[in-house]
Design a protein around this motif. Structure first.
Motif, PDB file in Angstrom:
ATOM      1  N   LEU A   1       0.827  -1.206   0.000  1.00  0.00           N
ATOM      2  CA  LEU A   1       0.000   0.000   0.000  1.00  0.00           C
ATOM      3  C   LEU A   1       0.861   1.255   0.000  1.00  0.00           C
ATOM      4  CD1 LEU A   1      -2.751  -1.116   2.540  1.00  0.00           C
ATOM      5  CD2 LEU A   1      -2.960  -0.927   0.052  1.00  0.00           C
ATOM      6  N   GLN A   2       1.975   1.212   0.664  1.00  0.00           N
ATOM      7  CA  GLN A   2       2.878   2.365   0.661  1.00  0.00           C
ATOM      8  C   GLN A   2       3.463   2.596  -0.729  1.00  0.00           C
ATOM      9  OE1 GLN A   2       6.028   2.075   3.526  1.00  0.00           O
ATOM     10  NE2 GLN A   2       7.009   3.978   2.873  1.00  0.00           N
ATOM     11  N   ASN A   3       3.797   1.526  -1.428  1.00  0.00           N
ATOM     12  CA  ASN A   3       4.361   1.656  -2.769  1.00  0.00           C
ATOM     13  C   ASN A   3       3.323   2.104  -3.794  1.00  0.00           C
ATOM     14  OD1 ASN A   3       6.878   0.810  -1.840  1.00  0.00           O
ATOM     15  ND2 ASN A   3       6.490  -1.349  -2.305  1.00  0.00           N
ATOM     16  N   LEU A   4       2.059   1.741  -3.557  1.00  0.00           N
ATOM     17  CA  LEU A   4       1.016   2.145  -4.502  1.00  0.00           C
ATOM     18  C   LEU A   4       0.820   3.660  -4.530  1.00  0.00           C
ATOM     19  CD1 LEU A   4      -1.788  -0.547  -4.036  1.00  0.00           C
ATOM     20  CD2 LEU A   4      -0.120  -0.341  -5.891  1.00  0.00           C
ATOM     21  N   GLU A   5       1.237   4.358  -3.481  1.00  0.00           N
ATOM     22  CA  GLU A   5       1.076   5.806  -3.424  1.00  0.00           C
ATOM     23  C   GLU A   5       1.871   6.496  -4.535  1.00  0.00           C
ATOM     24  OE1 GLU A   5      -0.668   9.210  -1.907  1.00  0.00           O
ATOM     25  OE2 GLU A   5      -0.972   7.161  -1.178  1.00  0.00           O
ATOM     26  N   GLN A   6       3.013   5.896  -4.910  1.00  0.00           N
ATOM     27  CA  GLN A   6       3.890   6.504  -5.912  1.00  0.00           C
ATOM     28  C   GLN A   6       3.830   5.801  -7.261  1.00  0.00           C
ATOM     29  OE1 GLN A   6       5.330   9.280  -5.086  1.00  0.00           O
ATOM     30  NE2 GLN A   6       4.676   9.124  -2.938  1.00  0.00           N
ATOM     31  N   THR A   7       3.011   4.789  -7.385  1.00  0.00           N
ATOM     32  CA  THR A   7       2.967   4.048  -8.641  1.00  0.00           C
ATOM     33  C   THR A   7       2.345   4.874  -9.756  1.00  0.00           C
ATOM     34  OG1 THR A   7       2.176   2.014  -9.692  1.00  0.00           O
ATOM     35  CG2 THR A   7       0.717   3.048  -8.106  1.00  0.00           C
ATOM     36  N   PRO A   8       2.816   4.707 -11.000  1.00  0.00           N
ATOM     37  CA  PRO A   8       2.191   5.432 -12.119  1.00  0.00           C
ATOM     38  C   PRO A   8       0.889   4.826 -12.599  1.00  0.00           C
ATOM     39  CG  PRO A   8       4.007   4.078 -12.917  1.00  0.00           C
ATOM     40  CD  PRO A   8       4.023   3.964 -11.421  1.00  0.00           C
ATOM     41  N   LEU A   9       0.479   3.717 -11.997  1.00  0.00           N
ATOM     42  CA  LEU A   9      -0.772   3.085 -12.409  1.00  0.00           C
ATOM     43  C   LEU A   9      -1.942   4.023 -12.158  1.00  0.00           C
ATOM     44  CD1 LEU A   9      -0.191  -0.500 -10.988  1.00  0.00           C
ATOM     45  CD2 LEU A   9      -0.112   0.185 -13.391  1.00  0.00           C
ATOM     46  N   LYS A  10      -2.907   3.953 -13.045  1.00  0.00           N
ATOM     47  CA  LYS A  10      -4.073   4.823 -12.949  1.00  0.00           C
ATOM     48  C   LYS A  10      -4.994   4.372 -11.825  1.00  0.00           C
ATOM     49  CE  LYS A  10      -7.819   6.766 -15.725  1.00  0.00           C
ATOM     50  NZ  LYS A  10      -8.502   6.738 -17.039  1.00  0.00           N
ATOM     51  N   ALA A  11      -5.420   5.327 -11.014  1.00  0.00           N
ATOM     52  CA  ALA A  11      -6.319   5.025  -9.899  1.00  0.00           C
ATOM     53  C   ALA A  11      -7.769   5.085 -10.351  1.00  0.00           C
ATOM     54  CB  ALA A  11      -6.081   6.002  -8.751  1.00  0.00           C
ATOM     55  N   ALA A  12      -8.614   4.448  -9.592  1.00  0.00           N
ATOM     56  CA  ALA A  12     -10.056   4.532  -9.844  1.00  0.00           C
ATOM     57  C   ALA A  12     -10.554   5.921  -9.454  1.00  0.00           C
ATOM     58  CB  ALA A  12     -10.792   3.465  -9.035  1.00  0.00           C
ATOM     59  N   PRO A  13     -11.616   6.407 -10.080  1.00  0.00           N
ATOM     60  CA  PRO A  13     -12.167   7.719  -9.692  1.00  0.00           C
ATOM     61  C   PRO A  13     -12.753   7.679  -8.294  1.00  0.00           C
ATOM     62  CG  PRO A  13     -13.620   6.622 -11.251  1.00  0.00           C
ATOM     63  CD  PRO A  13     -12.376   5.794 -11.189  1.00  0.00           C
ATOM     64  N   ARG A  14     -12.791   8.843  -7.650  1.00  0.00           N
ATOM     65  CA  ARG A  14     -13.359   8.926  -6.310  1.00  0.00           C
ATOM     66  C   ARG A  14     -14.848   8.565  -6.323  1.00  0.00           C
ATOM     67  NH1 ARG A  14     -10.290  13.812  -6.348  1.00  0.00           N
ATOM     68  NH2 ARG A  14      -8.527  13.747  -4.898  1.00  0.00           N
ATOM     69  N   ILE A  15     -15.285   7.989  -5.248  1.00  0.00           N
ATOM     70  CA  ILE A  15     -16.711   7.717  -5.088  1.00  0.00           C
ATOM     71  C   ILE A  15     -17.400   9.053  -4.777  1.00  0.00           C
ATOM     72  CG2 ILE A  15     -18.440   6.380  -3.833  1.00  0.00           C
ATOM     73  CD1 ILE A  15     -16.422   4.720  -5.430  1.00  0.00           C
ATOM     74  N   PRO A  16     -18.499   9.384  -5.458  1.00  0.00           N
ATOM     75  CA  PRO A  16     -19.197  10.645  -5.170  1.00  0.00           C
ATOM     76  C   PRO A  16     -19.516  10.783  -3.690  1.00  0.00           C
ATOM     77  CG  PRO A  16     -20.092   9.623  -7.144  1.00  0.00           C
ATOM     78  CD  PRO A  16     -19.129   8.640  -6.554  1.00  0.00           C
ATOM     79  N   THR A  17     -19.374  11.999  -3.177  1.00  0.00           N
ATOM     80  CA  THR A  17     -19.499  12.242  -1.742  1.00  0.00           C
ATOM     81  C   THR A  17     -20.840  11.791  -1.187  1.00  0.00           C
ATOM     82  OG1 THR A  17     -18.001  14.123  -1.961  1.00  0.00           O
ATOM     83  CG2 THR A  17     -19.329  14.007   0.042  1.00  0.00           C
TER      84      THR A  17
END
Length: 322
Positions: A150-166
């Motif tokens: 999880l710490q390494n995923l913070e800097q990964t160039p992989l595309k993240a999923a969009p935020r869940i609407p509030t």
């Protein structure tokens, strides 16, 4: 001023009094445009402009009033009564209010994606092979290894999923907490999968995960407050809630877990499903093609062998039809 600035004013005022016709916004806009075209006006022109504009300002819509106000605010010879009428000067002092510098209009914020658009994009945030690898690696790791992932995923160039609407996330947090307090595993799993756009298989895997790190990632993807997550641990995960060390460990992990890491992992969970589905259908299609190829090869078309004569039909007496 009426003749010099607006020769047709009287006729338009007569038209404005007819039923169903309101030309007052047009009158005020045109009258203002004509007035600001000249920097110097006589006393008579100024007096008549004040008389007409003051009356019309109270009779037009807000959009027209705002447009006229913007024009006269930057015009240096706007009469003081008009400035006061439009709120551009202090009523007692009669001095022009200093204008602030123009504030650049902020870039329009994109409208939040609909649930259908999110579901369409949910499988496109990461390549299926990468997603399946991250998914398997995470669930196969121990607690310390998961924290490192999880710490390494913070800097990964992989595309993240969009935020869940509030709004959707807040509703999900309430439902999840109520289901956790009631010990309702089925509804908890369903709500988690529905809010994060996950298939039931992955949602169940997150809920059943004994370590609790997967549940922490899911909660962070919903931007769940830390106290709510801790209550869910205590009520919904008694095997964790009964251990002070486990509660402290997961609470510390949750407070340090970044949003990007959680959303990248969410993208991996979504993409891993696509990888499994694609592999299953590719295998089925491959087997189907092989079966059709075999069936085609086993079927031979009837034909005349070389050197043989065609069959001749005979009549009733055994004689040829020819």
């Amino acid at each position: 001023m009426t003749k010099s600035l607006f020769p047709g004013f009287d006729g338009l005022m007569t038209l404005s009094r007819r039923e169903g016709v309101d030309v007052r916004p047009t009158l005020l806009r045109v009258l203002t445009d004509l007035y600001v075209q000249t920097r110097v006006h006589s006393e008579d022109e100024q007096r008549q402009f004040v008389e007409l504009a003051t009356r019309l300002i109270d009779q037009v819509d807000d959009a027209t009033r705002a447009a006229v106000k913007a024009r006269l605010a930057v015009y240096p010879s706007t009469p003081v009564p008009i400035l006061q009428k439009l709120g551009l000067v202090a009523a007692q002092e009669g001095r022009r209010v200093p204008l602030a510098r123009e504030i650049p209009a902020p870039a329009p914020e994109p409208s939040p994606p609909t649930e259908a658009e999110q579901r369409m994009a949910s499988n496109m945030a990461m390549q299926p092979t990468d997603a399946a690898e991250i998914h398997d690696m995470f669930f196969g790791a121990d607690a310390s290894q998961r924290a490192m992932i999880l710490q390494n995923l913070e800097q990964t160039p992989l595309k993240a999923a969009p935020r869940i609407p509030t709004v959707r996330a807040k509703r999900a947090i309430q439902i999840l907490e109520m289901a956790a307090i009631a010990g309702d595993v089925e509804n908890f799993t369903y709500e988690l999968g529905d809010s994060l756009i996950l298939p039931s298989r992955v949602a169940a895997q997150i809920v059943d995960d004994p370590g609790g790190e997967a549940l922490a990632v899911a909660a962070r993807a919903l931007d769940m407050p830390s106290p709510n997550f801790q209550r869910i641990l205590l009520f919904f995960k008694p095997e964790i809630g009964n251990s002070v060390n486990d509660v402290y460990r997961l609470s510390r992990l949750y407070d340090r877990l970044g949003e990007r890491s959680a959303l990248v992992m969410l993208a991996a969970w979504r993409g891993s499903t696509l990888a499994v589905t694609r592999a299953k259908y590719q295998s089925s299609l491959h087997d189907g093609e092989r079966q059709r190829a075999r069936a085609g090869a086993s079927q031979t078309r009837p034909g005349v062998q070389p050197g043989s004569s065609p069959t001749v039909r005979t009549g009733t007496g055994g004689s040829s039809d020819r």
